[in-house]
Write a protein that holds these residues in place. Structure first.
Motif, PDB file in Angstrom:
ATOM      1  N   VAL A   1       0.856  -1.184   0.000  1.00  0.00           N
ATOM      2  CA  VAL A   1       0.000   0.000   0.000  1.00  0.00           C
ATOM      3  C   VAL A   1       0.892   1.234   0.000  1.00  0.00           C
ATOM      4  CG1 VAL A   1      -1.683   1.336   1.329  1.00  0.00           C
ATOM      5  CG2 VAL A   1      -1.858  -1.156   1.254  1.00  0.00           C
ATOM      6  N   ARG A   2       0.606   2.176  -0.882  1.00  0.00           N
ATOM      7  CA  ARG A   2       1.279   3.476  -0.869  1.00  0.00           C
ATOM      8  C   ARG A   2       0.268   4.492  -0.382  1.00  0.00           C
ATOM      9  NH1 ARG A   2       3.463   0.550  -4.621  1.00  0.00           N
ATOM     10  NH2 ARG A   2       5.718   0.395  -4.808  1.00  0.00           N
ATOM     11  N   SER A   3       0.659   5.207   0.671  1.00  0.00           N
ATOM     12  CA  SER A   3      -0.280   6.122   1.302  1.00  0.00           C
ATOM     13  C   SER A   3       0.482   7.299   1.895  1.00  0.00           C
ATOM     14  CB  SER A   3      -1.039   5.359   2.398  1.00  0.00           C
ATOM     15  OG  SER A   3      -1.949   6.184   3.074  1.00  0.00           O
ATOM     16  N   ASP A   4      -0.235   8.370   2.195  1.00  0.00           N
ATOM     17  CA  ASP A   4       0.388   9.527   2.832  1.00  0.00           C
ATOM     18  C   ASP A   4       0.952   9.130   4.183  1.00  0.00           C
ATOM     19  OD1 ASP A   4      -0.220  11.200   0.739  1.00  0.00           O
ATOM     20  OD2 ASP A   4      -2.069  11.954   1.662  1.00  0.00           O
ATOM     21  N   ALA A   5       2.180   9.528   4.433  1.00  0.00           N
ATOM     22  CA  ALA A   5       2.840   9.201   5.697  1.00  0.00           C
ATOM     23  C   ALA A   5       2.057   9.751   6.884  1.00  0.00           C
ATOM     24  CB  ALA A   5       4.270   9.729   5.708  1.00  0.00           C
ATOM     25  N   GLY A   6       1.435  10.920   6.697  1.00  0.00           N
ATOM     26  CA  GLY A   6       0.666  11.536   7.775  1.00  0.00           C
ATOM     27  C   GLY A   6      -0.543  10.723   8.194  1.00  0.00           C
ATOM     28  N   ASP A   7      -1.045   9.878   7.309  1.00  0.00           N
ATOM     29  CA  ASP A   7      -2.202   9.043   7.631  1.00  0.00           C
ATOM     30  C   ASP A   7      -1.820   7.835   8.481  1.00  0.00           C
ATOM     31  OD1 ASP A   7      -3.871  10.748   6.260  1.00  0.00           O
ATOM     32  OD2 ASP A   7      -3.780   9.597   4.400  1.00  0.00           O
ATOM     33  N   GLY A   8      -0.553   7.456   8.444  1.00  0.00           N
ATOM     34  CA  GLY A   8      -0.041   6.403   9.310  1.00  0.00           C
ATOM     35  C   GLY A   8      -0.410   4.990   8.919  1.00  0.00           C
ATOM     36  N   GLU A   9       0.037   4.089   9.774  1.00  0.00           N
ATOM     37  CA  GLU A   9      -0.151   2.658   9.545  1.00  0.00           C
ATOM     38  C   GLU A   9      -1.612   2.241   9.622  1.00  0.00           C
ATOM     39  OE1 GLU A   9       2.455   0.496  12.162  1.00  0.00           O
ATOM     40  OE2 GLU A   9       4.253   1.321  11.218  1.00  0.00           O
ATOM     41  N   GLU A  10      -2.410   2.957  10.427  1.00  0.00           N
ATOM     42  CA  GLU A  10      -3.824   2.602  10.559  1.00  0.00           C
ATOM     43  C   GLU A  10      -4.547   2.743   9.217  1.00  0.00           C
ATOM     44  OE1 GLU A  10      -2.335   4.954  12.519  1.00  0.00           O
ATOM     45  OE2 GLU A  10      -2.042   3.709  14.281  1.00  0.00           O
ATOM     46  N   MET A  11      -4.213   3.803   8.485  1.00  0.00           N
ATOM     47  CA  MET A  11      -4.840   4.006   7.172  1.00  0.00           C
ATOM     48  C   MET A  11      -4.377   2.939   6.187  1.00  0.00           C
ATOM     49  SD  MET A  11      -6.955   5.509   5.248  1.00  0.00           S
ATOM     50  CE  MET A  11      -7.410   7.057   5.998  1.00  0.00           C
ATOM     51  N   ALA A  12      -3.099   2.592   6.221  1.00  0.00           N
ATOM     52  CA  ALA A  12      -2.584   1.544   5.339  1.00  0.00           C
ATOM     53  C   ALA A  12      -3.307   0.228   5.614  1.00  0.00           C
ATOM     54  CB  ALA A  12      -1.078   1.381   5.510  1.00  0.00           C
ATOM     55  N   ALA A  13      -3.527  -0.083   6.887  1.00  0.00           N
ATOM     56  CA  ALA A  13      -4.250  -1.310   7.244  1.00  0.00           C
ATOM     57  C   ALA A  13      -5.684  -1.256   6.730  1.00  0.00           C
ATOM     58  CB  ALA A  13      -4.229  -1.520   8.756  1.00  0.00           C
ATOM     59  N   ALA A  14      -6.335  -0.113   6.872  1.00  0.00           N
ATOM     60  CA  ALA A  14      -7.721   0.029   6.411  1.00  0.00           C
ATOM     61  C   ALA A  14      -7.814  -0.123   4.896  1.00  0.00           C
ATOM     62  CB  ALA A  14      -8.284   1.382   6.849  1.00  0.00           C
ATOM     63  N   ILE A  15      -6.863   0.471   4.179  1.00  0.00           N
ATOM     64  CA  ILE A  15      -6.848   0.349   2.713  1.00  0.00           C
ATOM     65  C   ILE A  15      -6.657  -1.108   2.311  1.00  0.00           C
ATOM     66  CG2 ILE A  15      -5.516   0.904   0.633  1.00  0.00           C
ATOM     67  CD1 ILE A  15      -4.949   3.665   1.985  1.00  0.00           C
ATOM     68  N   ALA A  16      -5.713  -1.790   2.956  1.00  0.00           N
ATOM     69  CA  ALA A  16      -5.440  -3.192   2.633  1.00  0.00           C
ATOM     70  C   ALA A  16      -6.650  -4.064   2.930  1.00  0.00           C
ATOM     71  CB  ALA A  16      -4.215  -3.676   3.406  1.00  0.00           C
ATOM     72  N   GLU A  17      -7.279  -3.866   4.082  1.00  0.00           N
ATOM     73  CA  GLU A  17      -8.448  -4.675   4.427  1.00  0.00           C
ATOM     74  C   GLU A  17      -9.594  -4.426   3.458  1.00  0.00           C
ATOM     75  OE1 GLU A  17      -9.417  -4.284   8.593  1.00  0.00           O
ATOM     76  OE2 GLU A  17      -7.405  -4.941   9.193  1.00  0.00           O
ATOM     77  N   ASP A  18      -9.742  -3.196   2.994  1.00  0.00           N
ATOM     78  CA  ASP A  18     -10.766  -2.892   2.000  1.00  0.00           C
ATOM     79  C   ASP A  18     -10.485  -3.639   0.693  1.00  0.00           C
ATOM     80  OD1 ASP A  18     -13.121  -1.299   1.110  1.00  0.00           O
ATOM     81  OD2 ASP A  18     -11.629  -0.466  -0.287  1.00  0.00           O
ATOM     82  N   ARG A  19      -9.215  -3.673   0.284  1.00  0.00           N
ATOM     83  CA  ARG A  19      -8.844  -4.417  -0.939  1.00  0.00           C
ATOM     84  C   ARG A  19      -9.157  -5.906  -0.788  1.00  0.00           C
ATOM     85  NH1 ARG A  19      -2.941  -1.914  -2.526  1.00  0.00           N
ATOM     86  NH2 ARG A  19      -3.614   0.237  -2.748  1.00  0.00           N
ATOM     87  N   VAL A  20      -8.863  -6.466   0.385  1.00  0.00           N
ATOM     88  CA  VAL A  20      -9.128  -7.892   0.626  1.00  0.00           C
ATOM     89  C   VAL A  20     -10.630  -8.155   0.596  1.00  0.00           C
ATOM     90  CG1 VAL A  20      -8.999  -9.730   2.362  1.00  0.00           C
ATOM     91  CG2 VAL A  20      -6.986  -8.338   1.866  1.00  0.00           C
ATOM     92  N   GLU A  21     -11.401  -7.304   1.275  1.00  0.00           N
ATOM     93  CA  GLU A  21     -12.854  -7.476   1.274  1.00  0.00           C
ATOM     94  C   GLU A  21     -13.420  -7.427  -0.144  1.00  0.00           C
ATOM     95  OE1 GLU A  21     -14.163  -4.405   3.940  1.00  0.00           O
ATOM     96  OE2 GLU A  21     -13.784  -5.648   5.707  1.00  0.00           O
ATOM     97  N   THR A  22     -12.910  -6.510  -0.945  1.00  0.00           N
ATOM     98  CA  THR A  22     -13.367  -6.390  -2.330  1.00  0.00           C
ATOM     99  C   THR A  22     -13.002  -7.638  -3.133  1.00  0.00           C
ATOM    100  OG1 THR A  22     -13.191  -3.985  -2.264  1.00  0.00           O
ATOM    101  CG2 THR A  22     -13.169  -5.023  -4.445  1.00  0.00           C
ATOM    102  N   ALA A  23     -11.749  -8.077  -3.017  1.00  0.00           N
ATOM    103  CA  ALA A  23     -11.293  -9.248  -3.780  1.00  0.00           C
ATOM    104  C   ALA A  23     -12.067 -10.498  -3.397  1.00  0.00           C
ATOM    105  CB  ALA A  23      -9.796  -9.463  -3.562  1.00  0.00           C
ATOM    106  N   LEU A  24     -12.230 -10.747  -2.106  1.00  0.00           N
ATOM    107  CA  LEU A  24     -12.951 -11.945  -1.672  1.00  0.00           C
ATOM    108  C   LEU A  24     -14.430 -11.848  -2.014  1.00  0.00           C
ATOM    109  CD1 LEU A  24     -11.235 -12.678   1.755  1.00  0.00           C
ATOM    110  CD2 LEU A  24     -10.866 -13.829  -0.440  1.00  0.00           C
ATOM    111  N   GLY A  25     -14.979 -10.648  -1.940  1.00  0.00           N
ATOM    112  CA  GLY A  25     -16.382 -10.447  -2.320  1.00  0.00           C
ATOM    113  C   GLY A  25     -16.610 -10.740  -3.795  1.00  0.00           C
TER     114      GLY A  25
END
Length: 110
Positions: free
Chosen positions: A61-85
């Motif tokens: 995941v490439r994301s703004d550093a200011g958004d932190g690891e929590e945002m990267a995790a949320a983006i990744a989980e959204d991608r997984v939910e979409t792919a599995l869905g």
């Protein structure tokens, strides 16, 4: 404009409520999703075993550093939910671990 960081995210979960069609498809492709398939990609790399209890996705995941690891995790989980869905596979209990590659300390051996 904020600085972009690159994160490696491992999203783990449990299969849940798999239909017979999902089970058949996953078992038919299990050899393509073992240890050798565990690579970090932007699309995500799915790994699981024949028991069909747990799975993991490795995602870059490439994301703004200011958004932190929590945002990267949320983006990744959204991608997984979409792919599995899109594949029609049931899952539950997603959890993520995130590594910020831009702040990682590397110890070089002398």
């Amino acid at each position: 404009m904020s600085t972009q960081h690159t994160y490696r995210v491992i999203v783990r979960g449990r299969w849940d409520g798999l239909s017979e069609e999902s089970r058949t498809r996953l078992l038919a492709e299990v050899d393509d999703h073992g240890l050798s398939a565990m690579t970090f990609t932007e699309e995500g790399s799915l790994a699981y075993d024949r028991a069909l209890k747990h799975f993991s996705y490795r995602i870059v995941v490439r994301s703004d550093a200011g958004d932190g690891e929590e945002m990267a995790a949320a983006i990744a989980e959204d991608r997984v939910e979409t792919a599995l869905g899109e594949l029609g596979h049931g899952y539950r209990e997603l959890r993520s671990s995130v590594t910020d590659l831009d702040t990682m300390k590397i110890n070089y051996k002398r």
